[in-house]
Design an enzyme around this catalytic site. Structure first.
Site, PDB file in Angstrom:
ATOM      1  N   ARG A 177     -84.628 -31.269 -87.472  1.00 48.00           N
ATOM      2  CA  ARG A 177     -83.485 -31.859 -86.806  1.00 48.00           C
ATOM      3  C   ARG A 177     -82.403 -32.167 -87.834  1.00 48.00           C
ATOM      4  O   ARG A 177     -82.690 -32.375 -89.015  1.00 48.00           O
ATOM      5  CB  ARG A 177     -83.882 -33.141 -86.068  1.00 48.00           C
ATOM      6  CG  ARG A 177     -84.899 -32.903 -84.952  1.00 48.00           C
ATOM      7  CD  ARG A 177     -85.351 -34.206 -84.319  1.00 48.00           C
ATOM      8  NE  ARG A 177     -86.321 -33.976 -83.261  1.00 48.00           N
ATOM      9  CZ  ARG A 177     -87.632 -33.889 -83.447  1.00 48.00           C
ATOM     10  NH1 ARG A 177     -88.123 -34.044 -84.674  1.00 48.00           N
ATOM     11  NH2 ARG A 177     -88.443 -33.666 -82.437  1.00 48.00           N
ATOM     12  N   LYS A 193     -88.563 -38.547 -85.437  1.00 44.58           N
ATOM     13  CA  LYS A 193     -88.365 -38.981 -84.059  1.00 44.58           C
ATOM     14  C   LYS A 193     -89.630 -39.577 -83.465  1.00 44.58           C
ATOM     15  O   LYS A 193     -89.586 -40.541 -82.700  1.00 44.58           O
ATOM     16  CB  LYS A 193     -87.898 -37.794 -83.216  1.00 44.58           C
ATOM     17  CG  LYS A 193     -87.528 -38.125 -81.783  1.00 44.58           C
ATOM     18  CD  LYS A 193     -86.981 -36.904 -81.077  1.00 44.58           C
ATOM     19  CE  LYS A 193     -86.585 -37.223 -79.634  1.00 44.58           C
ATOM     20  NZ  LYS A 193     -86.041 -36.030 -78.947  1.00 44.58           N
ATOM     21  N   HIS A 208     -77.877 -28.223 -82.559  1.00 40.16           N
ATOM     22  CA  HIS A 208     -79.257 -28.392 -82.089  1.00 40.16           C
ATOM     23  C   HIS A 208     -79.824 -27.094 -81.510  1.00 40.16           C
ATOM     24  O   HIS A 208     -81.037 -26.954 -81.385  1.00 40.16           O
ATOM     25  CB  HIS A 208     -79.336 -29.506 -81.045  1.00 40.16           C
ATOM     26  CG  HIS A 208     -80.745 -29.929 -80.738  1.00 40.16           C
ATOM     27  ND1 HIS A 208     -81.511 -30.662 -81.619  1.00 40.16           N
ATOM     28  CD2 HIS A 208     -81.534 -29.700 -79.654  1.00 40.16           C
ATOM     29  CE1 HIS A 208     -82.698 -30.876 -81.084  1.00 40.16           C
ATOM     30  NE2 HIS A 208     -82.751 -30.303 -79.904  1.00 40.16           N
ATOM     31  N   ARG A 253     -82.869 -25.037 -83.328  1.00 38.04           N
ATOM     32  CA  ARG A 253     -84.301 -25.266 -83.117  1.00 38.04           C
ATOM     33  C   ARG A 253     -84.808 -24.466 -81.918  1.00 38.04           C
ATOM     34  O   ARG A 253     -85.867 -23.844 -81.973  1.00 38.04           O
ATOM     35  CB  ARG A 253     -84.574 -26.768 -82.922  1.00 38.04           C
ATOM     36  CG  ARG A 253     -84.557 -27.541 -84.227  1.00 38.04           C
ATOM     37  CD  ARG A 253     -84.500 -29.039 -84.034  1.00 38.04           C
ATOM     38  NE  ARG A 253     -85.555 -29.593 -83.216  1.00 38.04           N
ATOM     39  CZ  ARG A 253     -86.781 -29.886 -83.634  1.00 38.04           C
ATOM     40  NH1 ARG A 253     -87.128 -29.638 -84.895  1.00 38.04           N
ATOM     41  NH2 ARG A 253     -87.674 -30.416 -82.823  1.00 38.04           N
ATOM     42  N   HIS A 308     -93.244 -31.119 -82.848  1.00 35.67           N
ATOM     43  CA  HIS A 308     -93.506 -31.510 -81.467  1.00 35.67           C
ATOM     44  C   HIS A 308     -94.949 -31.958 -81.326  1.00 35.67           C
ATOM     45  O   HIS A 308     -95.834 -31.480 -82.043  1.00 35.67           O
ATOM     46  CB  HIS A 308     -93.260 -30.322 -80.523  1.00 35.67           C
ATOM     47  CG  HIS A 308     -91.812 -30.018 -80.310  1.00 35.67           C
ATOM     48  ND1 HIS A 308     -91.360 -28.854 -79.731  1.00 35.67           N
ATOM     49  CD2 HIS A 308     -90.701 -30.734 -80.624  1.00 35.67           C
ATOM     50  CE1 HIS A 308     -90.039 -28.862 -79.688  1.00 35.67           C
ATOM     51  NE2 HIS A 308     -89.619 -29.991 -80.222  1.00 35.67           N
ATOM     52  N   TYR A 331    -105.184 -33.435 -84.545  1.00 37.80           N
ATOM     53  CA  TYR A 331    -105.427 -33.009 -85.910  1.00 37.80           C
ATOM     54  C   TYR A 331    -104.424 -33.637 -86.869  1.00 37.80           C
ATOM     55  O   TYR A 331    -103.377 -34.124 -86.467  1.00 37.80           O
ATOM     56  CB  TYR A 331    -105.344 -31.480 -86.008  1.00 37.80           C
ATOM     57  CG  TYR A 331    -106.438 -30.787 -85.228  1.00 37.80           C
ATOM     58  CD1 TYR A 331    -107.762 -30.859 -85.636  1.00 37.80           C
ATOM     59  CD2 TYR A 331    -106.127 -30.070 -84.075  1.00 37.80           C
ATOM     60  CE1 TYR A 331    -108.759 -30.236 -84.907  1.00 37.80           C
ATOM     61  CE2 TYR A 331    -107.122 -29.431 -83.341  1.00 37.80           C
ATOM     62  CZ  TYR A 331    -108.431 -29.520 -83.769  1.00 37.80           C
ATOM     63  OH  TYR A 331    -109.415 -28.903 -83.043  1.00 37.80           O
TER      64      TYR A 331
END
Length: 410
Positions: free
Chosen positions: A245, A272, A336, A339, A362, A371
Site C-alpha cells: 500500500r 492495516k 491503489h 495492487r 491479505h 500460518y
C-alpha cells in the site's frame, strides 16, 4: 537519581497497545496514562501529600481529554498539592464539568477524535466535512438516542438534492459507523442509519480498474519521462512491483530492510491488519532501494520530506499529486489500482492464489490463514520476481526514456 520520563505525544499515545495487564506510561510531573486491558486509555495524576504516597487521581479518558488538557489539569493539581491540599475534590469537579456525550455533536466529536482522526488525512477530512456541513446543522443538538431513520433519510435527501448521491451515501455510512461505536459503548440501543438500505440512497461505486499490460508500460514510461524527482519515480515503480500500500511505502524506514537477504520487514504498527508483513524483494526492487539510499538525506526515512528541518516522510498526497501533474495516456487511474492490477494478472498466470494473497498482506480465512509470516515464502519470492520482470517487459516495449538498470542481472 530518579529516571526522567520521556514526554508523551499523540503519535506515541495512539501506538500504545493493550497488554494482559494494565500498565502506566509516565508523561512527567505526576501525569501518567494508564492503558487498560480493553485498550481504553485513562489519564491519572500521581502525587504525595505530607510525605505519603496517595491514591492516583483520575483525570479522564483519552482522547476525550486531550494531552494538552490533561497536562493543564495536572499543573493545577500540582499547585493544589504544593499548598498542602488534596486535588481529589478538584478532579471530581473537573470530571463533572466535562461535557456529557449525550448529544449527537458531543458524541460525534468524541468518536471523530478517537476513531477517525488517526486515519488517513483524506478520509478524516471528508468525514469531518460530512459532520460539519450536513449532520450537525440537522441533528447536532439532538439527543443521541432520539435520532431515528427519518432524520437520517432527511439528511441524505438534502445532500442528494445538491446532485451528490455518492456524498449522500457516504454521509449515511458516517452515521452508521458512528452509531455502531455508540452501541458498542452502550450509549445507544438502535442504529438509525442501519435501517436505511444503501442501494435506495445511491449505488456504491466499486473500484474495479485493472491496468492492461500495455497500460502498465505506457504509464511507467510516462513516469520516467516526467519532471518529477528521481525518488518519486522509483517510489511509483516500487509500488507497482512490491504490491504494498502507498502508506506502507512512503513511511518506510531504512531499518526495515535487509537488502543482502532481499527482505523488507514492515512492522505491525504500520500495517492495516496490525500484523508484521514481510516483502520478499525482487532483484529490481533491491537495486531501486540501493539507489534511493544514495538519494536520501535522511538516516531514518527512505522517502523524507525535501524541505524543512523535521525528519519525517513525504505527505500521503505527494505521489498522487505527482501522478496528476504528469501527462500519461492512461485514463481513470489511481495509485491503489496497482495492487488490484498485480493481483489480477498474477492470478491469470495461474500462480498460487494463497501466495498472492499473502504477498498482498491479505488475510486468508480458515486453517490456512493460521500460518506464520514466512508461509509461502519461496512462492512469494518467486511471484514478486516474476511480476517485476513482467513489468520490466511492459516498460521496455517501445521504451525511449532512461529508466535504470533494474534487470534481474543488474
Amino acid at each position: 537519581m530518579p529516571k526522567t520520563a520521556t514526554p508523551l505525544n499523540d503519535k506515541r499515545i495512539k501506538a500504545l497497545k493493550p497488554k494482559d495487564k494494565r500498565y502506566l506510561v509516565a508523561d512527567g510531573g505526576g501525569l501518567a496514562l494508564e492503558v487498560m486491558t480493553s485498550g481504553t486509555k485513562i489519564w491519572r495524576y500521581r502525587y504525595s501529600l505530607h510525605g505519603k504516597q496517595q491514591p492516583m487521581v483520575t483525570i479522564g479518558e483519552y482522547p476525550a481529554v486531550t494531552l494538552q488538557d490533561a497536562r493543564g489539569r495536572a499543573d493545577r493539581y500540582r499547585e493544589t498539592v504544593a499548598a498542602g491540599v488534596s486535588p481529589v475534590a478538584d478532579a471530581k469537579k473537573d470530571r463533572g464539568a466535562a461535557q456529557a456525550l449525550d448529544t449527537v455533536r458531543a458524541f460525534a466529536d468524541h468518536w471523530y477524535q478517537s476513531e477517525i482522526a488517526p486515519k488517513s488525512k483524506s478520509y478524516s477530512t471528508v468525514t469531518r466535512r460530512a459532520l460539519d456541513k450536513d449532520i450537525y446543522p440537522a441533528i447536532g443538538n439532538k439527543p443521541l438516542v432520539d435520532v431515528n431513520a427519518g432524520d437520517v433519510l432527511a439528511i441524505c435527501d438534502k445532500v442528494k438534492g445538491r446532485g451528490a448521491s455518492q456524498s449522500a451515501l457516504f454521509t449515511r455510512n458516517v452515521l452508521k459507523r458512528m452509531y455502531e461505536y455508540a452501541i458498542a459503548r452502550q450509549l445507544a440501543a438502535v442504529n438509525p442509519a442501519q435501517q436505511l438500505v444503501a442501494r435506495y440512497i445511491a449505488t456504491p461505486q466499486s473500484r474495479t480498474r485493472v491496468l492492461a499490460p500495455d497500460e502498465i508500460g505506457r504509464l511507467m514510461r510516462a513516469v520516467y519521462a516526467s519532471n518529477m524527482s528521481r525518488a518519486y519515480k522509483l517510489a511509483l515503480h516500487l509500488l507497482v512491483i512490491t504490491m504494498v500500500r502507498k502508506s506502507e511505502l512512503i513511511e518506510a524506514e531504512w531499518s526495515e530492510f535487509d537488502l543482502d537477504e532481499g527482505i523488507w520487514r514492515i512492522p505491525a504498527a504500520r500495517m492495516k491488519k496490525d500484523n508484521e508483513h514481510w516483502v520478499y524483494l525482487s532483484a529490481q526492487a533491491v537495486e531501486m532501494i540501493r539507489e534511493l539510499r544514495t538519494l536520501s538525506h535522511s538516516q531514518r526515512f527512505v522517502f523524507p520530506m525535501r524541505r524543512g528541518y523535521e525528519d519525517r516522510p513525504i505527505a500521503k498526497s505527494t505521489l498522487n499529486q505527482a501522478v496528476r501533474a504528469m501527462k500519461a495516456d492512461v485514463q481513470h487511474f489511481v495509485i491503489h489500482d496497482f495492487r488490484r492490477t498485480a493481483s489480477t494478472h498474477l492470478h491469470e498466470m495461474g500462480l498460487s492464489s494463497d501466495a498472492i494473497e499473502k504477498a498482498l498482506a491479505h488475510s486468508i480465512k480458515g486453517i490456512k490463514g493460521v500460518y506464520n509470516r514466512a508461509q509461502y515464502a519461496d512462492e512469494r519470492r518467486k511471484i514478486l520476481q516474476l511480476w517485476a520482470t513482467f513489468v520490466d517487459a511492459q516498460i521496455n516495449e517501445g521504451n525511449k526514456v532512461v529508466v535504470g538498470r533494474f534487470g534481474v542481472a543488474a
